[in-house]
Design an enzyme around this catalytic site. Sequence first.
Site, PDB file in Angstrom:
ATOM      1  N   ALA A  69       0.511  14.903  -1.015  1.00  0.00           N
ATOM      2  CA  ALA A  69       0.360  13.521  -0.552  1.00  0.00           C
ATOM      3  C   ALA A  69      -0.740  13.397   0.490  1.00  0.00           C
ATOM      4  CB  ALA A  69       1.688  13.027   0.029  1.00  0.00           C
ATOM      5  N   ARG A 105      -9.512   5.040  -5.294  1.00  0.00           N
ATOM      6  CA  ARG A 105      -9.487   3.978  -6.298  1.00  0.00           C
ATOM      7  C   ARG A 105      -8.559   2.831  -5.920  1.00  0.00           C
ATOM      8  NH1 ARG A 105      -8.398   8.201 -11.090  1.00  0.00           N
ATOM      9  NH2 ARG A 105      -7.800   9.449  -9.296  1.00  0.00           N
ATOM     10  N   LYS A 138      -2.832   6.107  -0.027  1.00  0.00           N
ATOM     11  CA  LYS A 138      -2.247   5.681  -1.307  1.00  0.00           C
ATOM     12  C   LYS A 138      -0.734   5.857  -1.370  1.00  0.00           C
ATOM     13  CE  LYS A 138      -3.062   8.088  -5.181  1.00  0.00           C
ATOM     14  NZ  LYS A 138      -3.801   8.448  -6.403  1.00  0.00           N
ATOM     15  N   THR A 185      -6.360  19.573  -5.291  1.00  0.00           N
ATOM     16  CA  THR A 185      -4.911  19.769  -5.389  1.00  0.00           C
ATOM     17  C   THR A 185      -4.511  21.240  -5.223  1.00  0.00           C
ATOM     18  OG1 THR A 185      -5.202  19.770  -7.802  1.00  0.00           O
ATOM     19  CG2 THR A 185      -4.467  17.718  -6.811  1.00  0.00           C
ATOM     20  N   GLU A 231      -9.691  19.077 -16.775  1.00  0.00           N
ATOM     21  CA  GLU A 231      -9.759  17.745 -16.168  1.00  0.00           C
ATOM     22  C   GLU A 231     -10.641  16.834 -17.014  1.00  0.00           C
ATOM     23  OE1 GLU A 231      -7.914  16.519 -13.466  1.00  0.00           O
ATOM     24  OE2 GLU A 231      -6.974  18.317 -14.243  1.00  0.00           O
ATOM     25  N   ARG A 242      16.855 -16.680  10.558  1.00  0.00           N
ATOM     26  CA  ARG A 242      15.839 -15.764  11.109  1.00  0.00           C
ATOM     27  C   ARG A 242      16.537 -14.571  11.771  1.00  0.00           C
ATOM     28  NH1 ARG A 242      12.749 -19.502  14.708  1.00  0.00           N
ATOM     29  NH2 ARG A 242      11.740 -17.550  15.302  1.00  0.00           N
ATOM     30  N   ASN A 262      32.052 -27.274  15.584  1.00  0.00           N
ATOM     31  CA  ASN A 262      31.307 -28.136  14.670  1.00  0.00           C
ATOM     32  C   ASN A 262      30.000 -28.551  15.336  1.00  0.00           C
ATOM     33  OD1 ASN A 262      31.559 -29.906  12.053  1.00  0.00           O
ATOM     34  ND2 ASN A 262      30.620 -31.152  13.650  1.00  0.00           N
ATOM     35  N   SER A 304      26.265 -35.613  16.398  1.00  0.00           N
ATOM     36  CA  SER A 304      24.941 -35.566  15.772  1.00  0.00           C
ATOM     37  C   SER A 304      23.822 -35.909  16.743  1.00  0.00           C
ATOM     38  CB  SER A 304      24.893 -36.565  14.611  1.00  0.00           C
ATOM     39  OG  SER A 304      25.847 -36.185  13.650  1.00  0.00           O
TER      40      SER A 304
HETATM   41  C1  UD1 Z   1      -4.210  15.083 -11.244  1.00  0.00           C
HETATM   42  C2  UD1 Z   1      -4.402  16.349 -12.094  1.00  0.00           C
HETATM   43  C3  UD1 Z   1      -4.526  15.943 -13.561  1.00  0.00           C
HETATM   44  C4  UD1 Z   1      -3.277  15.189 -13.990  1.00  0.00           C
HETATM   45  C5  UD1 Z   1      -3.019  13.987 -13.056  1.00  0.00           C
HETATM   46  C6  UD1 Z   1      -1.624  13.460 -13.327  1.00  0.00           C
HETATM   47  C7  UD1 Z   1      -5.610  18.036 -10.750  1.00  0.00           C
HETATM   48  C8  UD1 Z   1      -6.909  18.665 -10.469  1.00  0.00           C
HETATM   49  N1  UD1 Z   1      -5.587  17.068 -11.661  1.00  0.00           N
HETATM   50  O1  UD1 Z   1      -5.374  14.301 -11.354  1.00  0.00           O
HETATM   51  O2  UD1 Z   1      -4.676  17.109 -14.390  1.00  0.00           O
HETATM   52  O3  UD1 Z   1      -3.429  14.744 -15.329  1.00  0.00           O
HETATM   53  O4  UD1 Z   1      -3.050  14.390 -11.668  1.00  0.00           O
HETATM   54  O5  UD1 Z   1      -1.339  12.318 -12.572  1.00  0.00           O
HETATM   55  O6  UD1 Z   1      -4.618  18.436 -10.157  1.00  0.00           O
HETATM   56  N2  UD1 Z   1      -3.997  15.451  -3.251  1.00  0.00           N
HETATM   57  C9  UD1 Z   1      -3.896  16.172  -2.085  1.00  0.00           C
HETATM   58  N3  UD1 Z   1      -4.983  16.827  -1.613  1.00  0.00           N
HETATM   59  C10 UD1 Z   1      -6.177  16.822  -2.274  1.00  0.00           C
HETATM   60  C11 UD1 Z   1      -6.273  16.095  -3.478  1.00  0.00           C
HETATM   61  C12 UD1 Z   1      -5.157  15.409  -3.943  1.00  0.00           C
HETATM   62  O7  UD1 Z   1      -2.834  16.198  -1.463  1.00  0.00           O
HETATM   63  O8  UD1 Z   1      -7.116  17.468  -1.768  1.00  0.00           O
HETATM   64  C13 UD1 Z   1      -2.814  14.710  -3.742  1.00  0.00           C
HETATM   65  C14 UD1 Z   1      -3.026  13.214  -3.784  1.00  0.00           C
HETATM   66  O9  UD1 Z   1      -2.576  12.602  -2.590  1.00  0.00           O
HETATM   67  C15 UD1 Z   1      -2.194  12.774  -4.980  1.00  0.00           C
HETATM   68  C16 UD1 Z   1      -2.116  14.001  -5.856  1.00  0.00           C
HETATM   69  O10 UD1 Z   1      -2.524  15.105  -5.060  1.00  0.00           O
HETATM   70  O11 UD1 Z   1      -0.878  12.381  -4.597  1.00  0.00           O
HETATM   71  C17 UD1 Z   1      -2.980  13.918  -7.109  1.00  0.00           C
HETATM   72  O12 UD1 Z   1      -4.322  13.682  -6.750  1.00  0.00           O
HETATM   73  P1  UD1 Z   1      -5.258  12.744  -7.592  1.00  0.00           P
HETATM   74  O13 UD1 Z   1      -6.595  12.747  -6.961  1.00  0.00           O
HETATM   75  O14 UD1 Z   1      -4.600  11.446  -7.841  1.00  0.00           O
HETATM   76  O15 UD1 Z   1      -5.353  13.582  -8.972  1.00  0.00           O
HETATM   77  P2  UD1 Z   1      -5.728  13.018 -10.416  1.00  0.00           P
HETATM   78  O16 UD1 Z   1      -7.176  12.813 -10.503  1.00  0.00           O
HETATM   79  O17 UD1 Z   1      -4.840  11.889 -10.747  1.00  0.00           O
HETATM   80 CA    CA Z   2      -3.339  10.671  -9.606  1.00  0.00          CA
END
Ligand code: UD1
Ligand code: CA
Length: 466
Positions: A13, A19, A26, A86, A162, A339, A383, A411
């Site tokens: 995360a 995007r 996100k 990742t 990818e 409220r 009331n 009232s």
């Molecule tokens: C990734 C997968 C892809 C898969 C898709 C599924 C990789 C390289 N690709 O692509 O094969 O089909 O998810 O949804 O793994 N994140 C980090 N640190 C980083 C980069 C990302 O924590 O340096 C986290 C992001 O916060 C996110 C998740 O990893 O929650 C996925 O990252 P994202 O960039 O959305 O990967 P995709 O391009 O969707």
């Molecule tokens: Ca993703």
Amino acid sequence: MTVRDELVAIVLAAGQGTRMKSDRPKVLHEVAGRPMVAFAVEAAIRAGAKEVVVVVGHGREDVEAALGERFSSGVRIAVQAEQRGTGHAVRCAMPALEGWDGRVVILYGDCPLVPAQAIEALHAASRLSGGPLAMLTAELDDPTGYGRILRDGGGRVVAIREHRDCTGEERRIREVNPGIYAVDAAFLRGALDRLGSDNAQGELYLTDVVAMAAEEGAVASVPWDMAVLRGVNDRWELAEADRGMRERILRAHAREGVTLRAPWATFIDADVRIEPDAVIEPGVVLRGRSVIGAGARVDVGCVLDNVTVAAGAWLKPYTVATDSAVGERAQTGPFSHLRPATDLGPDTRVGNFVETKKTRMGRGSKANHLAYLGDGQIGEDVNVGAGTIFCNYDGYQKHTTVLEDGAFVGSDSQIVAPVTIGKGAYVGTGTTVTRDVPADALAISRVKQVNKEGYASRLRARLKKK
Ligand code: UD1
Ligand code: CA
């Protein structure tokens, strides 16, 4: 159960989510009123993960705070200061799992619909196969953006490619990587050390671990329905995930005995609780941690945010309420505005165009029409007449109005706080109360009425001449 049967999870995360075009990380964007990342963490816990390591980076203080608010134990934080992919993110999580030699489930924090059953099935398959890695797979008509699954002639998974690194031919593969894996910890440590960044994004891809696993043994793949595994990368996918999650929530409530008159026009957040025999009419929005008691009826167009509605209450159409409580058999609306810190006791009535704020109302009290009740302490069987205003604000401070049990406010009265109207006291219609009224007294500040006989026609004659 041996340690090899136990489970820990890593949730990624740390990414920014470019995007999304957002200042907010996100994973904090909400699906059914909950930050997205919370769903992944919860699914892992429900699938039996005894520990979840969440890798944070972008906006990490906010992500950490959101997690801290929801999960007390079992969730740990690892920091990925710079988002280098990742694979790098998982590397950052490993020190938190030092000494662990069972299996690790890895999930992305941007896949909020992932059900616990999918993780359980994956875990079971990985135990059965005994190999270093098991993963979910899915088919998509339009696989654009997802990593593709490459298989050999024998149908064995050999790698993930990818989207951006695919050849034209590989892009036609419709089997995609949903991004949920169960990996042997010892194998994972070694594989992460060997990751390179020779790819279109110059990042360390977690997906390259799959090819390494294929070389060491079979990769087990578990097919699943992609509808619940989709990632959220932009605001449209966020809207779709929100819709999917809300439908799931509605179905669960209906199956538990809640009547939903128009589920397609009802919005219920993930943390709302509803007891059986409650009736939710069309156009209702239930947010936050609202609780709807047994047999309560939430009528057309009500919007409730963190509101507790007790059994048998009836919120008539267009009641709008925030951070409030409505007692047993109480009735509000149509068009009441409760409220924050409104607390309506059992059998109370708050009617149309009545606004309350930080006001407590005891059993059986009523304010049926057109009133502003701010900072009020109202006893039982009081009331409050139509058009009553609690003048609670002097431009600097808020003051409290106390109406003791059995008081009757006629009232069109203004009650200038701070003031107390004693037990059973009576406030005459049109009175401006500025001093305390003793119990059982009558307060009246009205100007005496004068009738001038025949004056109306004389007046008309005079006005016509001008
Ligand atoms: C990734 C997968 C892809 C898969 C898709 C599924 C990789 C390289 N690709 O692509 O094969 O089909 O998810 O949804 O793994 N994140 C980090 N640190 C980083 C980069 C990302 O924590 O340096 C986290 C992001 O916060 C996110 C998740 O990893 O929650 C996925 O990252 P994202 O960039 O959305 O990967 P995709 O391009 O969707
Ligand atoms: Ca993703």
